[in-house]
Structures are given as structure tokens and as C-alpha cells.
Design a protein around this motif. Structure first.
Motif, PDB file in Angstrom:
ATOM      1  N   LEU A 136       0.829  -1.210   0.000  1.00  0.00           N
ATOM      2  CA  LEU A 136       0.000   0.000   0.000  1.00  0.00           C
ATOM      3  C   LEU A 136       0.862   1.259   0.000  1.00  0.00           C
ATOM      4  O   LEU A 136       0.540   2.244  -0.683  1.00  0.00           O
ATOM      5  N   VAL A 137       1.963   1.232   0.761  1.00  0.00           N
ATOM      6  CA  VAL A 137       2.862   2.386   0.786  1.00  0.00           C
ATOM      7  C   VAL A 137       3.463   2.619  -0.592  1.00  0.00           C
ATOM      8  O   VAL A 137       3.546   3.759  -1.078  1.00  0.00           O
ATOM      9  N   ASP A 138       3.899   1.536  -1.264  1.00  0.00           N
ATOM     10  CA  ASP A 138       4.482   1.671  -2.596  1.00  0.00           C
ATOM     11  C   ASP A 138       3.444   2.086  -3.635  1.00  0.00           C
ATOM     12  O   ASP A 138       3.750   2.821  -4.573  1.00  0.00           O
ATOM     13  N   ARG A 139       2.218   1.605  -3.453  1.00  0.00           N
ATOM     14  CA  ARG A 139       1.179   1.838  -4.461  1.00  0.00           C
ATOM     15  C   ARG A 139       0.513   3.201  -4.311  1.00  0.00           C
ATOM     16  O   ARG A 139       0.271   3.904  -5.302  1.00  0.00           O
ATOM     17  N   PHE A 140       0.234   3.603  -3.069  1.00  0.00           N
ATOM     18  CA  PHE A 140      -0.535   4.827  -2.846  1.00  0.00           C
ATOM     19  C   PHE A 140       0.249   5.917  -2.109  1.00  0.00           C
ATOM     20  O   PHE A 140      -0.246   7.031  -1.962  1.00  0.00           O
ATOM     21  N   GLY A 141       1.450   5.603  -1.625  1.00  0.00           N
ATOM     22  CA  GLY A 141       2.238   6.587  -0.902  1.00  0.00           C
ATOM     23  C   GLY A 141       2.096   6.432   0.602  1.00  0.00           C
ATOM     24  O   GLY A 141       1.202   5.751   1.102  1.00  0.00           O
ATOM     25  N   THR A 182       5.113  10.113  -0.393  1.00  0.00           N
ATOM     26  CA  THR A 182       6.188   9.698  -1.281  1.00  0.00           C
ATOM     27  C   THR A 182       6.053  10.483  -2.576  1.00  0.00           C
ATOM     28  O   THR A 182       5.020  10.403  -3.239  1.00  0.00           O
ATOM     29  N   PRO A 183       7.048  11.277  -2.957  1.00  0.00           N
ATOM     30  CA  PRO A 183       6.924  12.070  -4.183  1.00  0.00           C
ATOM     31  C   PRO A 183       6.655  11.189  -5.391  1.00  0.00           C
ATOM     32  O   PRO A 183       7.330  10.195  -5.614  1.00  0.00           O
ATOM     33  N   ARG A 184       5.659  11.573  -6.168  1.00  0.00           N
ATOM     34  CA  ARG A 184       5.295  10.769  -7.329  1.00  0.00           C
ATOM     35  C   ARG A 184       6.415  10.720  -8.367  1.00  0.00           C
ATOM     36  O   ARG A 184       6.571   9.742  -9.073  1.00  0.00           O
ATOM     37  N   VAL A 185       7.241  11.767  -8.419  1.00  0.00           N
ATOM     38  CA  VAL A 185       8.331  11.771  -9.385  1.00  0.00           C
ATOM     39  C   VAL A 185       9.305  10.634  -9.093  1.00  0.00           C
ATOM     40  O   VAL A 185       9.902  10.057  -9.997  1.00  0.00           O
ATOM     41  N   GLN A 186       9.462  10.271  -7.813  1.00  0.00           N
ATOM     42  CA  GLN A 186      10.357   9.178  -7.477  1.00  0.00           C
ATOM     43  C   GLN A 186       9.831   7.856  -7.989  1.00  0.00           C
ATOM     44  O   GLN A 186      10.582   7.007  -8.415  1.00  0.00           O
ATOM     45  N   HIS A 187       8.481   7.691  -7.964  1.00  0.00           N
ATOM     46  CA  HIS A 187       7.905   6.469  -8.508  1.00  0.00           C
ATOM     47  C   HIS A 187       8.237   6.335  -9.985  1.00  0.00           C
ATOM     48  O   HIS A 187       8.632   5.282 -10.468  1.00  0.00           O
ATOM     49  N   SER A 188       8.072   7.433 -10.708  1.00  0.00           N
ATOM     50  CA  SER A 188       8.328   7.377 -12.146  1.00  0.00           C
ATOM     51  C   SER A 188       9.798   7.177 -12.434  1.00  0.00           C
ATOM     52  O   SER A 188      10.174   6.484 -13.380  1.00  0.00           O
ATOM     53  N   GLU A 189      10.639   7.797 -11.610  1.00  0.00           N
ATOM     54  CA  GLU A 189      12.080   7.627 -11.807  1.00  0.00           C
ATOM     55  C   GLU A 189      12.498   6.192 -11.579  1.00  0.00           C
ATOM     56  O   GLU A 189      13.322   5.646 -12.315  1.00  0.00           O
ATOM     57  N   ARG A 190      11.899   5.547 -10.567  1.00  0.00           N
ATOM     58  CA  ARG A 190      12.257   4.167 -10.311  1.00  0.00           C
ATOM     59  C   ARG A 190      11.843   3.278 -11.469  1.00  0.00           C
ATOM     60  O   ARG A 190      12.528   2.342 -11.833  1.00  0.00           O
ATOM     61  N   LYS A 191      10.670   3.582 -12.056  1.00  0.00           N
ATOM     62  CA  LYS A 191      10.218   2.783 -13.176  1.00  0.00           C
ATOM     63  C   LYS A 191      11.137   2.964 -14.382  1.00  0.00           C
ATOM     64  O   LYS A 191      11.465   2.025 -15.086  1.00  0.00           O
ATOM     65  N   SER A 192      11.565   4.230 -14.625  1.00  0.00           N
ATOM     66  CA  SER A 192      12.416   4.469 -15.781  1.00  0.00           C
ATOM     67  C   SER A 192      13.808   3.882 -15.583  1.00  0.00           C
ATOM     68  O   SER A 192      14.485   3.546 -16.544  1.00  0.00           O
ATOM     69  N   ASP A 193      14.229   3.761 -14.326  1.00  0.00           N
ATOM     70  CA  ASP A 193      15.557   3.219 -14.052  1.00  0.00           C
ATOM     71  C   ASP A 193      15.568   1.699 -13.964  1.00  0.00           C
ATOM     72  O   ASP A 193      16.619   1.089 -13.828  1.00  0.00           O
ATOM     73  N   ALA A 194      14.369   1.085 -14.020  1.00  0.00           N
ATOM     74  CA  ALA A 194      14.276  -0.353 -13.785  1.00  0.00           C
ATOM     75  C   ALA A 194      15.178  -1.185 -14.689  1.00  0.00           C
ATOM     76  O   ALA A 194      15.794  -2.139 -14.225  1.00  0.00           O
ATOM     77  N   PRO A 195      15.326  -0.872 -16.019  1.00  0.00           N
ATOM     78  CA  PRO A 195      16.163  -1.713 -16.873  1.00  0.00           C
ATOM     79  C   PRO A 195      17.623  -1.766 -16.420  1.00  0.00           C
ATOM     80  O   PRO A 195      18.282  -2.763 -16.607  1.00  0.00           O
ATOM     81  N   SER A 196      18.116  -0.681 -15.804  1.00  0.00           N
ATOM     82  CA  SER A 196      19.516  -0.676 -15.377  1.00  0.00           C
ATOM     83  C   SER A 196      19.709  -1.303 -13.999  1.00  0.00           C
ATOM     84  O   SER A 196      20.818  -1.478 -13.551  1.00  0.00           O
ATOM     85  N   ALA A 197      18.596  -1.597 -13.299  1.00  0.00           N
ATOM     86  CA  ALA A 197      18.678  -2.216 -11.978  1.00  0.00           C
ATOM     87  C   ALA A 197      17.735  -3.406 -11.935  1.00  0.00           C
ATOM     88  O   ALA A 197      16.592  -3.275 -11.519  1.00  0.00           O
TER      89      ALA A 197
END
Length: 383
Positions: free
Chosen positions: A49-54, A169-184
Motif C-alpha cells: 500500500l505504501v508503494d502503491r498509494f504513498g 512519497t513524491p510521485r516523481v520518485q515512482h516514475s524515476e524508479r520505473k524508468s531506471d528499472a532496466p539498469s537495476a
């Protein structure tokens, strides 16, 4: 702190309320066992829930659910109903804890984690200082169920600072984690757990060690073994909080200054000695004065380990799967904490009170062994 004050107010009334339904010690212990089972059931879902909704929605939902359950407990008409309500109260508490730990694990530097985690639990102890005595007087003046009304009101009051100051949790961090997923690349469950099995063992057996005390089961024991009512139980619980508060704050500094292992080994080793002494007092049927002294001695040593296990979890969490790891970590810790009151109650009912305390002593000894044999020393400054 406010939410913990409400929890403390309910502590003296809970054993008496359970006893009022005419059940045995083993069944009465279900009020704390179901609370811990709710804690266990809420670990992984709360992390999701924390990861999904903040963090903010979970921080708000936790006290709201706690307030609702406390109101319903005040009107419970049967023991099974009380058990169900305690389960959901435990789930609500876990939502609150996971959201706070997520904030610390994401934002805190390694050299600060020991103090922040320990001091977070220290603020809980601060809230519990006046709670038990206040709850004892409330129960004496207005009845056994009245402290739960106060608990519900305080849970709602706790929402005020949460709404005003809790950051999401800043929403920009969620998107950044998704965009960085291929490298991690993500780690499998096996890759998360097996290289760190000794740490999960520490978390599980530490939960077994702390479960009876954290679940207030030792107050239930005092109610049955020494016939204590709400007011003396309130005095005992407040005395425990007065002892644990300064020790908990000092332990956080020691964790960061001298290292995790050097703090935890003497702490859990001392808990094993204290629980063995309590077992002997039960076997020998010593007086209430002996029990109070040994109980407070055990509380002091337990406080010295407070926050240490969660700090270790934050230290060893893999960056590629931090959320999943912390969810499993909490599951292991809460699994032990939920299982231990069941074992404690069964041993107390079937064998003896002394054997129940010996089980807790053995669990603390296992934690000490794992730390000495398998866990390397880690100072937060070099983590």
C-alpha cells in the motif's frame, strides 16, 4: 506519541476485560495473540500500500482504523467478537509502523538510522508513560470498557499532526524508479532471502523473544498469577515505560557509535538471563515484589535492544528490492512476535508459567548465538 498514549490507556483494562468473559489464561491471552496476528497479516500488504498509494494515505488510514476498532471493543458483547476486533486493531497498528519505517529507510543516512529508529520507538514509550496510570483510574471510575473510548478519541486526535505534517512519497520518485528499472534488474525471492538468511533468523527469534512483552502478555500473567487489577497493572506498565524511555534513546546512540553487534549481543544475552530469572521466580512461587523487580530488569534489557533489529534490516536491504525486502523482513519479525504469545500461553496452561518464561529465555539465547556466530560487526558510519 499521541496514538501510543491511547494504546497505553487501554493496557490496564484489556486483561480485566478478557477475564470478564470467564475464560482461562490461555484463552484470555488470545486478546494479545490476535493483535499480533493482525500485525503479522498487515506487514506485506502495508508495504504494498505504501508503494502503491504513498506513505500519507497509509499514515492516515492506520489511526482511523484504530479508532474504529477501539470504539467497537468498548461495546463488544462476546469473547470471539473481542478477538476479531483485536485482530483488525493489530493490522491498523502495522500500517502505521510500516509507513513510518518506510520514511526512515528511504530518507535517513546510515549513520542516523540507529538513532532515528530507536527514537521513533522512544516517542511511543513517551506516549505510554502516562497512559497506563490514566487508564487504570479511568477504568476504576467509569468501568472496564471506558478506556477504549478514550483510546479511540486519542487515535483521532493523532490524525491532526499527521494531516498537517506528514509528507507523501513524491510521485516523481515512482516514475524515476520505473524508468531506471532496466539498469537495476529485480532480484528474485531466493536472491533476496538466502544470502541474508542469518539476518532473517535474527529478526524471527528476536520476535519470539519480544512477543510476550510487546503484546503485554506479562501484564495478563500478573493479573492471573498475582490477582492484579487495572490500577496496579497501570502502575506496573507506567514504571516499565519510565525505565524503557531513557534506555531506548541511549540505545540508538550506542547503535550508531559502537556498532550493531556490540549493542545487540549484551542486550539479548541479558534478556535471556532476565527471562531465566523470571522462570525461576514462577517455579519457586516467589512474591509479587520479586516479580516486579525481575520484570522491570527484563524491560530495561529489552529496551536496550529496541530498534536494533529494524536498524539492521535497513542496513542490509538491497537497493534493487528495498520494498520487498522490508516487507519480508517485517513478516519474519512479526511472525516470531505473533507465534511467541501462542507458545507462551500454551506452555503456561499445559505445563507451567515457569516453562513459558524459559521458552522466551531460549529464544533470546538463539538470537545471541546467531549474532556472535554469523553476523559481522557493522558500524553505521562505515555501512
Amino acid at each position: 506519541m499521541i496514538l501510543a498514549l491511547g494504546t497505553g490507556v487501554a493496557v490496564p483494562a484489556l486483561p480485566t476485560l478478557a477475564k470478564s468473559f470467564g475464560v482461562s489464561f490461555g484463552l484470555a491471552s488470545g486478546v494479545v495473540t490476535m493483535y499480533l496476528l493482525g500485525n503479522l497479516a498487515g506487514t506485506i500488504p502495508s508495504g504494498w500500500l505504501v508503494d502503491r498509494f504513498g506513505r500519507r494515505p497509509v499514515l492516515i488510514a492506520g489511526p482511523l482504523l484504530s479508532a474504529a476498532m477501539a470504539f467497537l471493543v468498548a461495546g463488544a458483547q462476546s469473547f470471539p467478537e473481542l478477538l476479531v476486533l483485536r485482530f483488525f486493531n493489530g493490522l491498523a497498528s502495522q500500517m502505521w509502523i510500516v509507513a513510518r519505517l518506510a520514511a526512515i529507510s528511504i530518507n535517513a543516512e546510515p549513520g542516523q538510522r540507529g538513532r532515528l529508529v530507536s527514537w521513533m520507538f522512544g516517542m511511543d514509550s513517551t506516549g505510554r508513560l502516562a497512559g497506563p496510570v490514566l487508564g487504570g483510574f479511568i477504568a476504576y471510575a467509569w468501568g472496564t470498557r471506558s478506556p477504549f473510548i478514550v483510546y479511540a478519541v486519542l487515535a483521532l486526535v493523532a490524525l491532526v499532526p499527521t494531516v498537517l505534517f506528514a509528507k507523501d512519497t513524491p510521485r516523481v520518485q515512482h516514475s524515476e524508479r520505473k524508468s531506471d528499472a532496466p539498469s537495476a534488474p529485480k532480484l528474485s525471492l531466493r536472491e533476496i532471502v538466502f544470502p541474508r538468511w542469518q539476518y532473517f533468523g535474527v529478526a524471527f527469534f528476536a520476535g519470539l523473544t519480544r512477543g510476550p512483552l510487546q503484546a503485554d502478555l506479562l501484564y495478563v500473567y500478573a493479573a492471573f498469577a498475582y490477582q492484579l487489577g487495572p490500577r496496579p497493572i497501570g502502575y506496573l506498565a507506567t514504571s516499565a515505560s519510565l525505565i524503557s524511555l531513557p534506555i531506548g534513546f541511549i540505545a540508538g546512540w550506542v547503535l550508531d557509535r559502537f556498532g550493531r553487534k556490540r549493542t545487540m549481543v549484551p542486550g539479548f544475552g541479558g534478556v535471556s538471563i532476565a527471562m531465566t530469572a523470571l522462570a525461576l521466580s514462577a517455579f519457586m512461587h516467589l512474591s509479587l515484589a520479586w516479580y516486579v523487580c525481575l520484570f522491570l530488569f527484563g524491560v530495561a534489557l529489552q529496551s536496550f535492544t529496541g530498534g536494533s533489529v529494524q536498524t539492521v534490516g535497513a542496513d542490509v536491504a538491497p537497493a534493487e528490492a528495498r520494498g520487498t525486502f522490508l516487507g519480508i523482513w517485517r513478516f519474519a519479525s512479526q511472525g516470531g512476535a505473533a507465534l511467541s504469545p501462542i507458545i507462551f500461553a500454551v506452555l503456561a496452561d499445559v505445563v507451567s508459567y515457569g516453562s513459558a518464561f524459559m521458552f522466551t529465555a531460549v529464544s533470546a539465547s538463539v538470537v545471541t548465538f546467531l549474532l556472535v556466530r554469523y553476523v559481522p560487526e557493522t558500524r553505521a558510519k562505515t555501512a
